[in-house]
Write a protein that holds these residues in place. Sequence first.
Motif, PDB file in Angstrom:
ATOM      1  N   THR A 170      -2.264   7.406  -6.273  1.00 58.51           N
ATOM      2  CA  THR A 170      -1.216   7.025  -5.681  1.00 58.51           C
ATOM      3  C   THR A 170      -1.114   6.908  -4.468  1.00 58.51           C
ATOM      4  O   THR A 170      -0.250   6.931  -3.873  1.00 58.51           O
ATOM      5  CB  THR A 170      -0.051   7.846  -6.394  1.00 58.51           C
ATOM      6  N   CYS A 171      -1.992   6.816  -3.835  1.00 61.67           N
ATOM      7  CA  CYS A 171      -2.731   7.339  -2.405  1.00 61.67           C
ATOM      8  C   CYS A 171      -3.550   5.415  -1.867  1.00 61.67           C
ATOM      9  O   CYS A 171      -4.204   4.973  -2.359  1.00 61.67           O
ATOM     10  CB  CYS A 171      -3.868   7.935  -2.144  1.00 61.67           C
ATOM     11  N   ALA A 172      -2.594   5.166  -1.230  1.00 57.83           N
ATOM     12  CA  ALA A 172      -3.456   3.379  -0.922  1.00 57.83           C
ATOM     13  C   ALA A 172      -5.321   3.548  -0.248  1.00 57.83           C
ATOM     14  O   ALA A 172      -5.834   2.737  -0.426  1.00 57.83           O
ATOM     15  CB  ALA A 172      -2.619   2.641   0.681  1.00 57.83           C
ATOM     16  N   GLU A 173      -5.135   4.547   0.585  1.00 53.89           N
ATOM     17  CA  GLU A 173      -6.638   4.742   1.161  1.00 53.89           C
ATOM     18  C   GLU A 173      -7.936   4.454  -0.651  1.00 53.89           C
ATOM     19  O   GLU A 173      -8.936   4.314  -0.415  1.00 53.89           O
ATOM     20  CB  GLU A 173      -7.000   6.199   2.035  1.00 53.89           C
ATOM     21  N   VAL A 174      -7.479   6.340  -1.411  1.00 53.71           N
ATOM     22  CA  VAL A 174      -8.018   6.181  -2.610  1.00 53.71           C
ATOM     23  C   VAL A 174      -8.333   5.181  -3.324  1.00 53.71           C
ATOM     24  O   VAL A 174      -9.304   4.492  -3.871  1.00 53.71           O
ATOM     25  CB  VAL A 174      -7.278   7.373  -3.528  1.00 53.71           C
ATOM     26  N   LEU A 175      -7.110   3.612  -3.582  1.00 47.64           N
ATOM     27  CA  LEU A 175      -6.945   2.926  -4.301  1.00 47.64           C
ATOM     28  C   LEU A 175      -8.286   1.242  -3.335  1.00 47.64           C
ATOM     29  O   LEU A 175      -9.149   1.017  -3.603  1.00 47.64           O
ATOM     30  CB  LEU A 175      -5.491   2.176  -4.089  1.00 47.64           C
ATOM     31  N   GLU A 176      -8.417   1.616  -1.802  1.00 42.70           N
ATOM     32  CA  GLU A 176      -8.861   0.975  -1.259  1.00 42.70           C
ATOM     33  C   GLU A 176     -10.180   1.454  -1.715  1.00 42.70           C
ATOM     34  O   GLU A 176     -11.314  -0.084  -1.641  1.00 42.70           O
ATOM     35  CB  GLU A 176      -8.976   0.772   0.663  1.00 42.70           C
TER      36      GLU A 176
END
Length: 251
Positions: A170-176
């Motif tokens: 649910t975190c954009a940085e983790v997904l990137e």
Amino acid sequence: MPYTGPQSVDRALEMLDAVADAGGPVSAKALARRLECSLSTAYHLLAPLTERGYLVRTAQGYALGPRIPGLQRSLMQHLEPVPRMADVLAGLRRATGAEAYYTAYRGGLITVVDTTAPVTDTGNPFTPGRETRAHATAHGKALLAELPRPVLRRYLAEHGMPRLTRATITCAEVLEAELSRVRGQGFAVSVGEVDPAYTCLAVALPRGREGGRGRDGGAVHALSVSLPTGEFRRRPQEIRAALAQAAAGCG
């Protein structure tokens, strides 16, 4: 008073969605209850949809009309489909025993275009149509990994990253960071991120890219499979190899 202008268009589309989501013909009264409007308003909205062929009126109620298949054909043309994809999906299904899927990104939207899963399989978490859970699905990650970072960030801002299970990112940085791994290893995996019981594996297909990597004008495609997590863990290499072979055949 009948709905007019943009509000009328919105409610008419809502009514079309209601008929599409139903298991069979729907009466005008039932649609009025669904939209929380008067029966006269329901008929006011149904009239142009029926006249234009989006709906048809039967003895049992309203159902999808003859215009719908034409829209599907037009959608397929706009998505720049990979040739003979139905055969590819069927072959992948035979090779893995898993349901296979063909998805596409175009113009800020992700669509599950086709699948081997029967339409009667209501328990399957991935059905044809708009995909709003790209951050949690393998096919979504495979497609998002192909987007330039500004396009990716815009997509995530518009669609959000809701938590679907405990495993959902649910975190954009983790997904990137996850998408960087996808690009490095050449495939994406989602273990219980949409449905705790399912694992899906996906690869992006190098087809239909107008103007570079996933820019808004062109389409990006992905091939994927989904199966119960326990089954995937018994033969991950076999599943991965079959998916890679099927994707290579699309080039």
